[in-house]
Each structure stands twice: as C-alpha cells, then as structure tokens.
Design an enzyme around this catalytic site. Structure first.
Site, PDB file in Angstrom:
ATOM      1  N   CYS A 119     -76.228  25.919   1.629  1.00  0.00           N
ATOM      2  CA  CYS A 119     -76.277  27.148   1.733  1.00  0.00           C
ATOM      3  C   CYS A 119     -75.170  27.882   1.361  1.00  0.00           C
ATOM      4  O   CYS A 119     -74.405  27.200   0.558  1.00  0.00           O
ATOM      5  CB  CYS A 119     -76.360  27.468   3.284  1.00  0.00           C
ATOM      6  SG  CYS A 119     -75.034  27.302   4.463  1.00  0.00           S
TER       7      CYS A 119
ATOM      8  N   ASP B 191     -81.128  27.100   1.755  1.00  0.00           N
ATOM      9  CA  ASP B 191     -81.709  28.334   1.970  1.00  0.00           C
ATOM     10  C   ASP B 191     -81.874  28.984   0.888  1.00  0.00           C
ATOM     11  O   ASP B 191     -81.381  28.603  -0.363  1.00  0.00           O
ATOM     12  CB  ASP B 191     -81.071  29.117   3.208  1.00  0.00           C
ATOM     13  CG  ASP B 191     -79.602  29.498   2.641  1.00  0.00           C
ATOM     14  OD1 ASP B 191     -78.982  29.207   1.593  1.00  0.00           O
ATOM     15  OD2 ASP B 191     -78.940  30.446   3.689  1.00  0.00           O
TER      16      ASP B 191
ATOM     17  N   THR C  69     -72.502  29.217   2.453  1.00  0.00           N
ATOM     18  CA  THR C  69     -71.018  28.488   2.840  1.00  0.00           C
ATOM     19  C   THR C  69     -71.146  27.409   3.110  1.00  0.00           C
ATOM     20  O   THR C  69     -70.205  26.508   2.869  1.00  0.00           O
ATOM     21  CB  THR C  69     -70.712  29.366   4.214  1.00  0.00           C
ATOM     22  OG1 THR C  69     -71.461  28.966   5.169  1.00  0.00           O
ATOM     23  CG2 THR C  69     -70.414  30.837   4.082  1.00  0.00           C
TER      24      THR C  69
ATOM     25  N   HIS D 264     -64.815   7.017   6.158  1.00  0.00           N
ATOM     26  CA  HIS D 264     -64.200   7.024   7.545  1.00  0.00           C
ATOM     27  C   HIS D 264     -65.363   7.289   8.663  1.00  0.00           C
ATOM     28  O   HIS D 264     -64.971   6.792   9.577  1.00  0.00           O
ATOM     29  CB  HIS D 264     -63.160   8.032   7.346  1.00  0.00           C
ATOM     30  CG  HIS D 264     -61.815   7.378   6.653  1.00  0.00           C
ATOM     31  ND1 HIS D 264     -60.650   8.287   6.779  1.00  0.00           N
ATOM     32  CD2 HIS D 264     -61.743   6.454   5.929  1.00  0.00           C
ATOM     33  CE1 HIS D 264     -59.831   7.590   5.845  1.00  0.00           C
ATOM     34  NE2 HIS D 264     -60.488   6.634   5.254  1.00  0.00           N
TER      35      HIS D 264
ATOM     36  N   HIS E 206     -62.765   2.405  11.760  1.00  0.00           N
ATOM     37  CA  HIS E 206     -63.778   3.723  11.632  1.00  0.00           C
ATOM     38  C   HIS E 206     -65.046   3.359  12.561  1.00  0.00           C
ATOM     39  O   HIS E 206     -65.577   4.435  12.867  1.00  0.00           O
ATOM     40  CB  HIS E 206     -63.874   3.745  10.169  1.00  0.00           C
ATOM     41  CG  HIS E 206     -62.695   4.241   9.467  1.00  0.00           C
ATOM     42  ND1 HIS E 206     -61.633   5.162   9.845  1.00  0.00           N
ATOM     43  CD2 HIS E 206     -62.140   3.314   8.488  1.00  0.00           C
ATOM     44  CE1 HIS E 206     -60.688   5.045   8.816  1.00  0.00           C
ATOM     45  NE2 HIS E 206     -61.068   4.096   8.168  1.00  0.00           N
TER      46      HIS E 206
END
Length: 145
Positions: A65, A8, A67, A98, A133
């Site tokens: 973005c 963004d 965050t 993992h 995994h």
C-alpha cells in the site's frame, strides 16, 4: 514457489512490477487484487493475500500500500501470519532469518522499484535460522491462540 500478492490503489503499480519480477523468476503468483488504481480499501486485499498464505495455498505473501503499514496490520490479523513491514533489504533479510516472516509489506510511496525488487529477492531467498529464534517465533505464534 507460489506467492500471494495483494495491494490497494496506492500499491497497484508496484504490485504489478513485483508480479512481473516473480513470474520472470519462475514463481507462480496468486494475485489477490486490487486490479486498478481506483480507490479501494487495503484491508480487503491484505486479508485475501494473508488467507492464501495461512491456508497453505501460497508459501509466502507480499502486500503493498502507500505506506505498507495499514496493509501489514490487516495481514497480521489473520491467524498464522507474520507479516513484516520492510523498508530495505536488511529488514527483508532479518525478518526471514529471525522472525520466520511469511509475508512482507512494502510502502510504495517510500520505496523505489529497484529497492522493492531487491527486497523481494532477498525476502524469498533468505532462510529462517531457527535456533534461539524458533523459541521466539513459537511464543509469537502462541499469541494467536
């Protein structure tokens, strides 16, 4: 390798840096936008990058973005996507080893450009370990239906 990028307005500058880094390493980039710092909605671009990965057009995706949280949530709404929000190189490594993450999200407001570049390099150069995994990844993928 072909990598999908999405961001963004808050992640635009970092996406452009990552794009240059990837192209410099010889990777092909699918730029899913956005293409400026004009205010926009991250779900549009997180979804676009995720669909490019889910369809097989791109091997991996990286979304940005401010965050890293919202765009990772948007990407994870696409079936077949395992997008990990990472804040350092260890998380970039472990999400591949993992969780067989096929996308990584970065928060441009919290991650500097040098760390982001190192995270991208780590993410793309780390292989999935499989073994125990693989069972867990299969259980996650079964949630998609």
């Amino acid at each position: 390798m072909k990598i999908a990028l999405g961001c963004d307005h808050g992640g635009y500058a970092m996406k452009e840096d990552i794009k240059k880094q990837l192209e410099g390493l010889g990777h092909e980039v699918k730029d899913c936008g956005t293409y400026s710092t004009e205010s926009c909605d991250y779900p549009i671009f997180g979804e676009a990058a995720a669909r490019a990965v889910a369809s097989g057009e791109c091997e991996y995706g990286i979304v940005v973005c401010t965050t890293g949280i919202g765009i990772s949530i948007a990407a994870n709404k696409v079936k077949g996507i395992r997008c990990a929000h990472c804040a350092d190189t260890l998380e970039a490594q472990l999400c591949r080893q993992h969780n067989n993450a096929n996308m990584m999200a970065i928060g441009a407001g919290f991650t500097g450009p040098k760390l982001a570049a190192a995270m991208v390099e780590t993410f793309l150069s780390t292989a999935f370990e499989g073994g125990r995994h693989a069972r867990r990844v299969a259980l996650m993928d079964a949630i998609d239906g």
